[in-house]
Design an enzyme around this catalytic site. Structure first.
Site, PDB file in Angstrom:
ATOM      1  N   TYR A 258      -1.943  -0.616  10.400  1.00 29.61           N
ATOM      2  CA  TYR A 258      -2.092  -1.056   9.082  1.00 29.61           C
ATOM      3  C   TYR A 258      -0.748  -0.504   8.188  1.00 29.61           C
ATOM      4  CZ  TYR A 258      -3.773  -1.176   4.097  1.00 29.61           C
ATOM      5  OH  TYR A 258      -3.683  -1.229   2.744  1.00 29.61           O
TER       6      TYR A 258
ATOM      7  N   SER B 246       0.883  -1.009   0.071  1.00 34.81           N
ATOM      8  CA  SER B 246       0.059   0.021  -0.042  1.00 34.81           C
ATOM      9  C   SER B 246       0.916   1.126  -0.124  1.00 34.81           C
ATOM     10  CB  SER B 246      -0.812   0.156   1.261  1.00 34.81           C
ATOM     11  OG  SER B 246      -1.385   1.438   1.347  1.00 34.81           O
TER      12      SER B 246
HETATM   13  N1  LIG Z   1      -8.505  -0.283  -1.664  1.00 40.11           N
HETATM   14  C1  LIG Z   1      -7.542   0.220  -1.162  1.00 40.11           C
HETATM   15  O1  LIG Z   1      -7.650   1.548  -1.366  1.00 40.11           O
HETATM   16  C2  LIG Z   1      -6.227  -0.387  -0.936  1.00 40.11           C
HETATM   17  C3  LIG Z   1      -5.126   0.613  -0.939  1.00 40.11           C
HETATM   18  C4  LIG Z   1      -3.873  -0.047  -0.809  1.00 40.11           C
HETATM   19  C5  LIG Z   1      -3.770  -1.401  -0.434  1.00 40.11           C
HETATM   20  N2  LIG Z   1      -4.876  -2.139  -0.451  1.00 40.11           N
HETATM   21  C6  LIG Z   1      -4.488  -3.672  -0.226  1.00 40.11           C
HETATM   22  O2  LIG Z   1      -5.138  -4.280  -1.166  1.00 40.11           O
HETATM   23  C7  LIG Z   1      -5.715  -5.783  -0.769  1.00 40.11           C
HETATM   24  C8  LIG Z   1      -7.212  -5.878  -1.152  1.00 40.11           C
HETATM   25  O3  LIG Z   1      -7.884  -4.852  -0.498  1.00 40.11           O
HETATM   26  P1  LIG Z   1      -9.195  -4.551  -1.061  1.00 40.11           P
HETATM   27  O4  LIG Z   1      -9.370  -3.118  -1.095  1.00 40.11           O
HETATM   28  O5  LIG Z   1      -9.478  -5.360  -2.280  1.00 40.11           O
HETATM   29  O6  LIG Z   1     -10.104  -5.140   0.281  1.00 40.11           O
HETATM   30  P2  LIG Z   1     -11.368  -6.021   0.201  1.00 40.11           P
HETATM   31  O7  LIG Z   1     -12.376  -5.676  -0.939  1.00 40.11           O
HETATM   32  O8  LIG Z   1     -11.895  -5.803   1.802  1.00 40.11           O
HETATM   33  O9  LIG Z   1     -10.823  -7.454   0.312  1.00 40.11           O
HETATM   34  C9  LIG Z   1      -9.740  -7.921   0.950  1.00 40.11           C
HETATM   35  C10 LIG Z   1      -9.868  -9.420   0.587  1.00 40.11           C
HETATM   36  O10 LIG Z   1      -8.800 -10.060   1.658  1.00 40.11           O
HETATM   37  C11 LIG Z   1      -9.407 -11.395   2.056  1.00 40.11           C
HETATM   38  N3  LIG Z   1      -8.861 -11.607   3.479  1.00 40.11           N
HETATM   39  C12 LIG Z   1      -9.096 -10.803   4.506  1.00 40.11           C
HETATM   40  N4  LIG Z   1      -8.753 -11.775   5.300  1.00 40.11           N
HETATM   41  C13 LIG Z   1      -8.418 -12.971   5.238  1.00 40.11           C
HETATM   42  C14 LIG Z   1      -7.991 -14.159   5.666  1.00 40.11           C
HETATM   43  N5  LIG Z   1      -7.680 -14.310   6.884  1.00 40.11           N
HETATM   44  N6  LIG Z   1      -7.383 -15.052   4.624  1.00 40.11           N
HETATM   45  C15 LIG Z   1      -7.624 -15.034   3.358  1.00 40.11           C
HETATM   46  N7  LIG Z   1      -8.049 -13.949   2.853  1.00 40.11           N
HETATM   47  C16 LIG Z   1      -8.303 -12.810   3.696  1.00 40.11           C
HETATM   48  C17 LIG Z   1     -10.873 -11.102   1.917  1.00 40.11           C
HETATM   49  O11 LIG Z   1     -11.387 -12.357   1.361  1.00 40.11           O
HETATM   50  P3  LIG Z   1     -12.183 -13.136   2.564  1.00 40.11           P
HETATM   51  O12 LIG Z   1     -12.939 -12.361   3.527  1.00 40.11           O
HETATM   52  O13 LIG Z   1     -13.337 -13.802   1.683  1.00 40.11           O
HETATM   53  O14 LIG Z   1     -11.329 -14.121   3.270  1.00 40.11           O
HETATM   54  C18 LIG Z   1     -11.082 -10.246   0.782  1.00 40.11           C
HETATM   55  O15 LIG Z   1     -11.071 -10.956  -0.532  1.00 40.11           O
HETATM   56  C19 LIG Z   1      -5.234  -5.621   0.690  1.00 40.11           C
HETATM   57  O16 LIG Z   1      -4.111  -6.211   1.051  1.00 40.11           O
HETATM   58  C20 LIG Z   1      -5.283  -4.270   1.201  1.00 40.11           C
HETATM   59  O17 LIG Z   1      -4.690  -3.813   2.353  1.00 40.11           O
HETATM   60  C21 LIG Z   1      -5.960  -1.881  -0.849  1.00 40.11           C
END
Ligand SMILES: NC(=O)c1ccc[n+]([C@@H]2O[C@H](COP(=O)([O-])OP(=O)(O)OC[C@H]3O[C@@H](n4cnc5c(N)ncnc54)[C@H](OP(=O)(O)O)[C@@H]3O)[C@@H](O)[C@H]2O)c1
Length: 277
Positions: free
Chosen positions: A184, A171
């Site tokens: 985070y 991130s």
């Molecule tokens: N959106 C942003 O602005 C942003 C910015 C920078 C970085 N990121 C990073 O991008 C990645 C994806 O985030 P997102 O924005 O797509 O959020 P999201 O829609 O909340 O997706 C998070 C994913 O992580 C999975 N997850 C959570 N806990 C888990 C566990 N214990 N085991 C396996 N899978 C798990 C969830 O799947 P299940 O709940 O089905 O297991 C879900 O598919 C994350 O690492 C986040 O930190 C996001």
């Protein structure tokens, strides 16, 4: 459907015409956190480029819906249950994926959770959970996949291994500290340093490990915040006053996953619309 995703339209520069296509036909990609947000889009994008995709997360029903969507477009997808906080679950998911789809060539290490709290308010169990998913979980998923990639690379004639690709989704918060998401940010800074350590140790086996650092993208992890006063203020502080869509990361992802990216190792790529400047 077309098996080759073209990201760069042909353009003319003087007398020269150039186009560039990334083809992932025959490659197998394992995407963690494919049940929503960025992971879901990463899976669609890799499948559209020809890769067989393994969709991994805990919410299996959502993965099955995505599998049906990918298959309806002619793609190849498989679903596995995965909890990244549990190393037995990681081992089982990776083994299952390789039995069903063949050797994993590409890992998109994307599962993650957020925590919005001042440092003084963070409880021990909250701290442990963020680290267990974002840092420890990402480490052991990459380790499990890399062990198998390394074993395969040793079986090949020197210099002939096509190479593995590991994209650790960190991130911009891993590069720049922001208020109220300190823990985070710490968990993602660990992912960035982890990426460098893996690139150093595994590069000699033909594995390229890079970190992708997205800026704010509208997904389930943050959707609730964009209509709040704090959220609106945050958007105003961004260089282009906008929040991204998951598709805005397609080109960066494809560059890091391409066979042709064999000279990119240990890179930390910000795709944040300039937020980290
Ligand atoms: N959106 C942003 O602005 C942003 C910015 C920078 C970085 N990121 C990073 O991008 C990645 C994806 O985030 P997102 O924005 O797509 O959020 P999201 O829609 O909340 O997706 C998070 C994913 O992580 C999975 N997850 C959570 N806990 C888990 C566990 N214990 N085991 C396996 N899978 C798990 C969830 O799947 P299940 O709940 O089905 O297991 C879900 O598919 C994350 O690492 C986040 O930190 C996001």
């Amino acid at each position: 459907m077309g098996r080759v995703l073209s990201f760069f339209r042909p353009f003319k520069e003087g007398l020269h015409t150039m186009s560039y296509q990334i083809d992932l036909s025959g490659r197998v990609a394992f995407i963690t956190g494919a049940s929503s947000g960025l992971g879901e889009q990463f899976a669609r994008t890799l499948a559209a480029a020809g890769a067989g995709v393994v969709l991994a997360a805990r919410r299996i029903e959502r993965l099955k819906t995505l599998r049906a969507e990918i298959e309806s477009k002619g793609g190849d997808a498989h679903v596995v249950t995965l909890d990244v906080t549990d190393t037995d679950s990681i081992r089982a998911a990776v083994a299952h994926a390789e039995t069903e789809m063949g050797a994993i060539d590409i890992l998109v290490n994307n599962s993650g959770v957020a925590l919005t709290k001042k440092l003084t308010d963070v409880r021990a169990e909250e701290f442990d959970h963020v680290m267990a998913v974002n840092s420890r979980g990402a480490f052991f998923v990459a380790q499990e996949v890399a062990k198998r990639m390394i074993a395969r690379s040793k079986g090949e004639a020197p210099g002939t291994y096509t190479g593995g690709r590991i994209v650790n989704v960190a991130s911009m918060a891993g590069l720049r500290v922001l208020g109220s998401i300190g823990v985070y940010a710490m968990s993602k800074a660990a992912v960035i340093h982890m990426t460098r350590a893996m690139a150093l140790e595994w590069g000699r086996y033909g594995i390229n490990v890079n970190a992708l650092c997205p800026g704010y993208i509208d997904t389930e992890i943050n959707h609730h915040q964009w209509q709040t006063e704090n959220g609106k203020r945050l958007v105003q502080s961004m260089p282009r006053q906008r929040v991204g869509k998951p598709q805005d990361l397609d080109a960066a992802l494809m560059m890091l996953c391409a066979n042709e990216s064999h000279f990119i190792n240990g890179a930390v790529l910000a795709a944040d619309d300039g937020f980290g400047i």
